[in-house]
Design an enzyme around this catalytic site. Structure first.
Site, mmCIF file in Angstrom:
data_model
loop_
_atom_site.group_PDB
_atom_site.id
_atom_site.type_symbol
_atom_site.label_atom_id
_atom_site.label_comp_id
_atom_site.label_asym_id
_atom_site.label_seq_id
_atom_site.Cartn_x
_atom_site.Cartn_y
_atom_site.Cartn_z
ATOM 1 N N SER A 44 0.826 -1.205 0.000
ATOM 2 C CA SER A 44 0.000 0.000 0.000
ATOM 3 C C SER A 44 0.864 1.260 0.000
ATOM 4 O O SER A 44 0.471 2.273 -0.604
ATOM 5 C CB SER A 44 -0.955 -0.009 1.196
ATOM 6 N N TYR A 133 -0.590 -10.737 4.302
ATOM 7 C CA TYR A 133 -0.598 -9.322 4.667
ATOM 8 C C TYR A 133 -1.912 -9.039 5.375
ATOM 9 O O TYR A 133 -2.956 -8.913 4.749
ATOM 10 C CB TYR A 133 -0.421 -8.469 3.413
ATOM 11 N N LYS A 161 2.649 -10.555 7.632
ATOM 12 C CA LYS A 161 2.923 -9.134 7.861
ATOM 13 C C LYS A 161 1.772 -8.646 8.727
ATOM 14 O O LYS A 161 0.643 -8.486 8.265
ATOM 15 C CB LYS A 161 2.997 -8.356 6.552
ATOM 16 N N THR A 163 -0.118 -6.118 10.562
ATOM 17 C CA THR A 163 -0.423 -4.708 10.756
ATOM 18 C C THR A 163 -1.769 -4.627 11.461
ATOM 19 O O THR A 163 -2.812 -4.395 10.850
ATOM 20 C CB THR A 163 -0.433 -3.964 9.408
ATOM 21 N N SER A 204 6.550 2.055 6.165
ATOM 22 C CA SER A 204 6.756 3.151 5.223
ATOM 23 C C SER A 204 7.723 4.191 5.777
ATOM 24 O O SER A 204 8.554 4.730 5.037
ATOM 25 C CB SER A 204 5.419 3.804 4.883
#
Length: 290
Positions: A44, A133, A161, A163, A204
Site C-alpha cells: 500500500s 498481509y 505481515k 499490521t 513506510s
C-alpha cells in the site's frame, strides 16, 4: 538481529505515470544509506492498488535489478483480481523474488473459505513462500488464531505481515506458531511488538528513519529498554509530524530534500501545497538535516 524492511514507495511524475528512475533512486537510498535488510515491494505504501498490472511488473523488475542481491525482497502481489495476483506471483517468482506476500481480499466481505481459496490459488504452481498481509483497519478482514492456523496448513504460507493493533492476538499467534515469520507492520508500535518476539518489521516511515529504528532494535536486543523507549518516542514524534502533514507526499518531499527524486503521489492522493512544503522542510530540518 531482527530484520528491518522498508515498504518501498513508487515515484510518480506529475501526470501520474510511474517514474522508474525515481524508484531506482529510492531503492539505492534504502540500500546505500539506510543499509536496510529488505524491501517490501508493491504494498500500500507503493500505492500499488492504483496501478495497472504492467506498471506493477515494471516496478518489481526495477526493484529486483537495482537491489542486485544486496537486500531481501518480498513482493506484494495481492489483488481483488485473483487472476492478476496469480500472474504477478508467477512473474516475481520467475524474476527471482525469494518471497511473496498478498493482502487479504477486501471490500466484498469474503467468507473465510473464499479467503483461504484465494491464498491457495495464488500459490498453485508457484514455487515460492508467502506471508499473509493482515491489515484489518484497511481491509475489514480480521483473521482469528484458528483461521491463521488453517491457512498455515499450506506449507508455502510461512508467516504474516502483522499490521494489527490487537497485541493479544499477536501474542497468541507468536506462542502457537514459534517457527512462523512474523513481521510487525505498525511503525509506531514497534517496541511492544519487539517485546512479543516478532522477527522484524516492515514500514513506510523506515524509508527515511531506518538508521534510528535499527538503533532501537539493537538497544532492545541488548536489554537497554530505556534507550529503546527513548528512540521509539523520537520515532513517534517524527511519525506524528508526518501524519499531520500528509504522510506519503511528505515522505516524498523529504526524500527530495535528501537528493532522492521520489516525485509525486498518484491522485486522488494529494499534490504538494505550499503549506505541505513548509511542513516537510521543518521535518527535514528537525530529523534529517546534518
Amino acid at each position: 538481529m531482527k530484520k528491518l524492511y522498508s515498504a518501498l514507495m513508487t515515484a510518480f511524475n506529475e501526470d501520474g505515470s510511474v517514474n522508474l528512475d525515481g524508484v531506482r533512486e529510492m531503492v539505492r537510498y534504502n540500500i546505500d544509506v539506510n543499509h536496510i535488510d529488505g524491501l517490501y515491494v508493491g504494498g500500500s505504501t507503493g500505492e500499488s492498488f492504483m496501478l495497472s498490472t504492467e506498471e506493477k511488473k515494471n516496478i518489481f523488475k526495477v526493484a529486483y535489478e537495482e537491489t542486485a542481491g544486496k537486500a531481501h525482497l518480498i513482493a506484494q502481489v495481492g489483488s481483488l483480481n485473483l487472476n492478476e495476483a496469480k500472474e504477478l506471483a508467477k512473474y516475481v517468482t520467475d524474476l527471482g523474488y525469494p518471497m511473496i506476500s498478498a493482502v487479504t481480499p477486501f471490500y466484498y466481505n469474503f467468507s473465510f473459505e473464499q479467503i483461504k481459496n484465494y491464498y491457495n490459488s495464488i500459490l498453485e504452481g508457484v514455487d515460492n513462500k508467502l506471508i499473509i498481509y493482515s491489515i484489518p483497519a484497511l481491509t475489514g478482514v480480521a483473521l482469528s488464531l484458528d483461521q491463521f492456523a488453517e491457512l498455515f496448513e499450506n506449507p508455502k504460507i510461512v508467516g504474516i505481515k502483522y499490521t494489527n493493533a490487537d497485541f493479544y492476538l499477536l501474542e497468541r499467534v507468536r506462542n502457537r506458531f514459534p517457527d512462523k515469520l512474523i513481521l510487525s507492520g505498525f511503525d509506531e508500535m514497534l517496541l511492544p511488538a519487539l517485546a512479543l518476539d516478532v522477527d522484524g518489521a516492515i514500514g513506510s516511515t523506515f524509508n527515511l528513519n531506518a538508521p534510528r529504528v535499527k538503533e532501537e532494535i539493537a538497544a532492545f536486543e541488548a536489554g537497554d529498554i530505556k534507550k529503546a523507549r527513548e528512540l521509539q518516542t523520537l520515532s513517534n514524534d517524527y511519525i506524528t509530524d508526518l501524519l499531520n502533514n500528509d504522510l506519503y507526499p511528505t515522505i516524498k518531499l523529504v526524500f527530495e530534500k535528501l537528493g532522492v527524486h521520489a516525485g509525486y503521489c498518484k491522485e486522488p492522493m494529494s499534490k504538494p501545497t505550499p503549506e505541505m512544503e513548509a511542513g516537510a522542510q521543518k521535518i527535514y530540518e528537525k530529523y534529517f538535516k546534518k
